[in-house]
Scaffold this motif. Structure first.
Motif, short mmCIF file in Angstrom:
data_model
loop_
_atom_site.label_atom_id
_atom_site.label_comp_id
_atom_site.label_asym_id
_atom_site.label_seq_id
_atom_site.Cartn_x
_atom_site.Cartn_y
_atom_site.Cartn_z
N ASP A 255 37.94 31.34 41.56
CA ASP A 255 38.53 32.94 40.90
C ASP A 255 37.33 34.13 40.80
O ASP A 255 37.59 35.24 40.63
N THR A 256 35.69 33.58 41.54
CA THR A 256 35.41 34.71 41.76
C THR A 256 35.34 35.69 42.66
O THR A 256 35.51 35.42 43.60
N ALA A 257 35.75 36.68 41.82
CA ALA A 257 35.50 37.98 42.54
C ALA A 257 35.12 39.34 42.28
O ALA A 257 35.12 39.48 40.55
N VAL A 258 36.09 40.37 42.86
CA VAL A 258 36.13 42.18 41.70
C VAL A 258 37.38 42.23 40.91
O VAL A 258 37.63 41.93 42.27
N TYR A 259 37.80 42.10 39.63
CA TYR A 259 39.20 42.39 39.43
C TYR A 259 39.04 44.09 39.60
O TYR A 259 38.68 44.74 38.67
N TYR A 260 40.21 44.34 39.63
CA TYR A 260 40.74 46.07 39.58
C TYR A 260 41.98 45.51 38.85
O TYR A 260 43.21 44.93 39.47
N CYS A 261 42.07 46.57 38.01
CA CYS A 261 43.26 47.75 37.32
C CYS A 261 43.52 48.16 38.61
O CYS A 261 43.49 49.15 39.02
N GLN B 195 39.47 40.97 44.72
CA GLN B 195 39.39 41.01 46.35
C GLN B 195 37.54 40.22 46.28
O GLN B 195 36.24 40.83 45.38
N VAL B 196 37.15 39.83 46.84
CA VAL B 196 36.18 39.14 47.31
C VAL B 196 35.44 39.55 48.66
O VAL B 196 36.28 39.78 49.61
N PRO B 197 33.77 39.51 49.19
CA PRO B 197 33.61 40.08 49.98
C PRO B 197 33.78 39.77 51.78
O PRO B 197 34.29 38.77 51.54
N GLY B 198 34.89 40.78 52.48
CA GLY B 198 35.11 40.16 53.64
C GLY B 198 36.55 39.96 53.79
O GLY B 198 36.98 39.56 54.36
#
Length: 114
Positions: free
Chosen positions: A89-95, A39-42
Motif C-alpha cells: 500500500d506504500t504510495a503517494v495518495y492523491y485526492c 502512485q508508486v515510482p515507475g
C-alpha cells in the motif's frame, strides 16, 4: 476552480491504520464524484476508491474490505480510512475531483514499513 488539499499521510507499520483527509474548495462540492488514487515510482496512477455524490462507492480489488471512503458534503471533505495496511500500500495518495477538467491534490505519502 476546485482546489484539493490532502493530509494524514505518514509512516505506519504493517497491519496498522491511517486516515487520509482531503479538503475541497468550491460551493458545489456535493455534486462532484470524488476519489482517491495512488502512485508508486515507475507505475501508473491507479484508482483506490471512488465515491459518488449520492454516497455510492467503488473500490479497487486490492483494498476492498480494508479501506473505506467517505464524504462530508457540509464540510467539503472526503476521507479515506485505511486499515490492515500492507507494504504494497506504500504510495503517494492523491485526492481527485471529477470536475471538468479533473482536479488533483498535491499528494500525500503513505509508507507502510516495519
Amino acid at each position: 476552480q476546485v482546489q484539493l488539499v490532502e493530509s494524514g499521510g505518514g509512516l505506519v507499520q504493517p497491519g496498522g491504520s491511517l486516515r487520509l483527509s482531503c479538503a475541497a474548495s468550491g460551493s458545489i462540492f456535493r455534486s462532484y464524484v470524488m476519489g482517491w488514487f495512488r502512485q508508486v515510482p515507475g507505475k501508473s496512477r491507479e484508482m483506490v476508491a471512488i465515491i459518488l455524490s449520492g454516497g455510492n462507492t467503488n473500490y479497487a480489488g486490492a483494498v476492498k474490505g480494508r479501506f473505506t471512503i467517505s464524504r462530508d458534503n457540509a464540510k467539503n471533505t472526503v476521507d479515506l480510512q485505511m486499515n490492515s495496511l500492507k507494504a504494497e500500500d506504500t504510495a503517494v495518495y492523491y485526492c481527485y475531483a471529477a470536475t471538468a477538467p479533473p482536479v488533483w491534490g498535491q499528494g500525500t505519502l503513505v509508507t507502510v514499513s516495519s
